[in-house]
Design a protein around this motif. Structure first.
Motif, PDB file in Angstrom:
ATOM      1  N   PHE A  79      -6.422  -8.179   0.220  1.00  0.00           N
ATOM      2  CA  PHE A  79      -5.123  -8.722  -0.176  1.00  0.00           C
ATOM      3  C   PHE A  79      -4.372  -7.766  -1.103  1.00  0.00           C
ATOM      4  CE2 PHE A  79      -7.022 -12.766   1.249  1.00  0.00           C
ATOM      5  CZ  PHE A  79      -6.055 -13.085   2.194  1.00  0.00           C
ATOM      6  N   GLU A  80      -5.083  -7.040  -1.963  1.00  0.00           N
ATOM      7  CA  GLU A  80      -4.428  -6.020  -2.790  1.00  0.00           C
ATOM      8  C   GLU A  80      -3.794  -4.960  -1.892  1.00  0.00           C
ATOM      9  OE1 GLU A  80      -6.922  -4.213  -5.742  1.00  0.00           O
ATOM     10  OE2 GLU A  80      -7.416  -6.153  -6.642  1.00  0.00           O
ATOM     11  N   TRP A  81      -4.527  -4.539  -0.869  1.00  0.00           N
ATOM     12  CA  TRP A  81      -4.028  -3.534   0.067  1.00  0.00           C
ATOM     13  C   TRP A  81      -2.779  -4.047   0.791  1.00  0.00           C
ATOM     14  CZ3 TRP A  81      -4.337  -3.931   5.574  1.00  0.00           C
ATOM     15  CH2 TRP A  81      -3.937  -2.784   6.248  1.00  0.00           C
ATOM     16  N   GLN A  82      -2.830  -5.297   1.253  1.00  0.00           N
ATOM     17  CA  GLN A  82      -1.677  -5.865   1.961  1.00  0.00           C
ATOM     18  C   GLN A  82      -0.463  -5.979   1.046  1.00  0.00           C
ATOM     19  OE1 GLN A  82      -3.620  -9.413   3.451  1.00  0.00           O
ATOM     20  NE2 GLN A  82      -3.639  -8.556   5.516  1.00  0.00           N
ATOM     21  N   ARG A  83      -0.668  -6.429  -0.187  1.00  0.00           N
ATOM     22  CA  ARG A  83       0.451  -6.526  -1.132  1.00  0.00           C
ATOM     23  C   ARG A  83       1.036  -5.150  -1.432  1.00  0.00           C
ATOM     24  NH1 ARG A  83      -2.782 -10.561  -3.407  1.00  0.00           N
ATOM     25  NH2 ARG A  83      -3.756  -9.062  -4.809  1.00  0.00           N
ATOM     26  N   GLU A 141     -15.152  -9.809  -3.083  1.00  0.00           N
ATOM     27  CA  GLU A 141     -14.590  -8.524  -3.496  1.00  0.00           C
ATOM     28  C   GLU A 141     -13.821  -7.863  -2.348  1.00  0.00           C
ATOM     29  OE1 GLU A 141     -13.495  -5.520  -6.000  1.00  0.00           O
ATOM     30  OE2 GLU A 141     -14.413  -7.425  -6.501  1.00  0.00           O
ATOM     31  N   VAL A 142     -14.375  -7.909  -1.159  1.00  0.00           N
ATOM     32  CA  VAL A 142     -13.696  -7.317  -0.003  1.00  0.00           C
ATOM     33  C   VAL A 142     -12.395  -8.063   0.279  1.00  0.00           C
ATOM     34  CG1 VAL A 142     -13.850  -6.944   2.502  1.00  0.00           C
ATOM     35  CG2 VAL A 142     -15.751  -6.285   1.014  1.00  0.00           C
ATOM     36  N   LEU A 143     -12.411  -9.375   0.213  1.00  0.00           N
ATOM     37  CA  LEU A 143     -11.186 -10.144   0.429  1.00  0.00           C
ATOM     38  C   LEU A 143     -10.146  -9.843  -0.644  1.00  0.00           C
ATOM     39  CD1 LEU A 143     -12.523 -13.594   1.613  1.00  0.00           C
ATOM     40  CD2 LEU A 143     -11.178 -11.945   2.931  1.00  0.00           C
ATOM     41  N   LYS A 144     -10.583  -9.724  -1.884  1.00  0.00           N
ATOM     42  CA  LYS A 144      -9.660  -9.386  -2.974  1.00  0.00           C
ATOM     43  C   LYS A 144      -8.999  -8.037  -2.705  1.00  0.00           C
ATOM     44  CE  LYS A 144     -10.598  -7.453  -6.905  1.00  0.00           C
ATOM     45  NZ  LYS A 144     -10.948  -6.850  -8.098  1.00  0.00           N
ATOM     46  N   LEU A 145      -9.793  -7.068  -2.309  1.00  0.00           N
ATOM     47  CA  LEU A 145      -9.262  -5.736  -2.017  1.00  0.00           C
ATOM     48  C   LEU A 145      -8.346  -5.747  -0.801  1.00  0.00           C
ATOM     49  CD1 LEU A 145     -12.433  -3.592  -2.651  1.00  0.00           C
ATOM     50  CD2 LEU A 145     -10.268  -3.445  -3.905  1.00  0.00           C
TER      51      LEU A 145
END
Length: 65
Positions: free
Chosen positions: A15-19, A9-13
Motif C-alpha cells: 500500500f505504501e508503494w501504491q500510494r 509487513e508485505v501488505l503495508k509495503l
C-alpha cells in the motif's frame, strides 16, 4: 505468528508503494515532492523484493509486458 507478521509487513509495503506511485503521477506536485514520492515508491519496491525473494519485480515485469 511469524507468517502473519510477514503478511502484514508485505501488505503495508504494498500500500505504501501504491500510494507513492499515485502521488508521483500527480502533475500538480512540486518537483521536490514528486521526487520524494518516486523515491518512496522505489524504496517500497526494494523492500517488497526483499520480503518476496524477488517475486515483486518479476511480477511487475510480467504485468507490464
Amino acid at each position: 505468528e511469524a507468517q502473519a507478521k510477514l503478511t502484514r509487513e508485505v501488505l503495508k509495503l504494498l500500500f505504501e508503494w501504491q500510494r507513492a506511485r499515485a502521488r508521483a503521477e500527480d502533475a500538480t506536485l512540486p518537483p521536490e515532492e514528486n521526487l520524494a514520492a518516486r523515491l518512496k515508491a522505489i524504496e517500497a519496491e526494494a523492500e517488497l523484493d526483499l520480503y518476496t525473494d524477488g517475486w515483486f519485480t518479476r511480477w511487475r515485469k510480467a504485468a507490464t509486458g
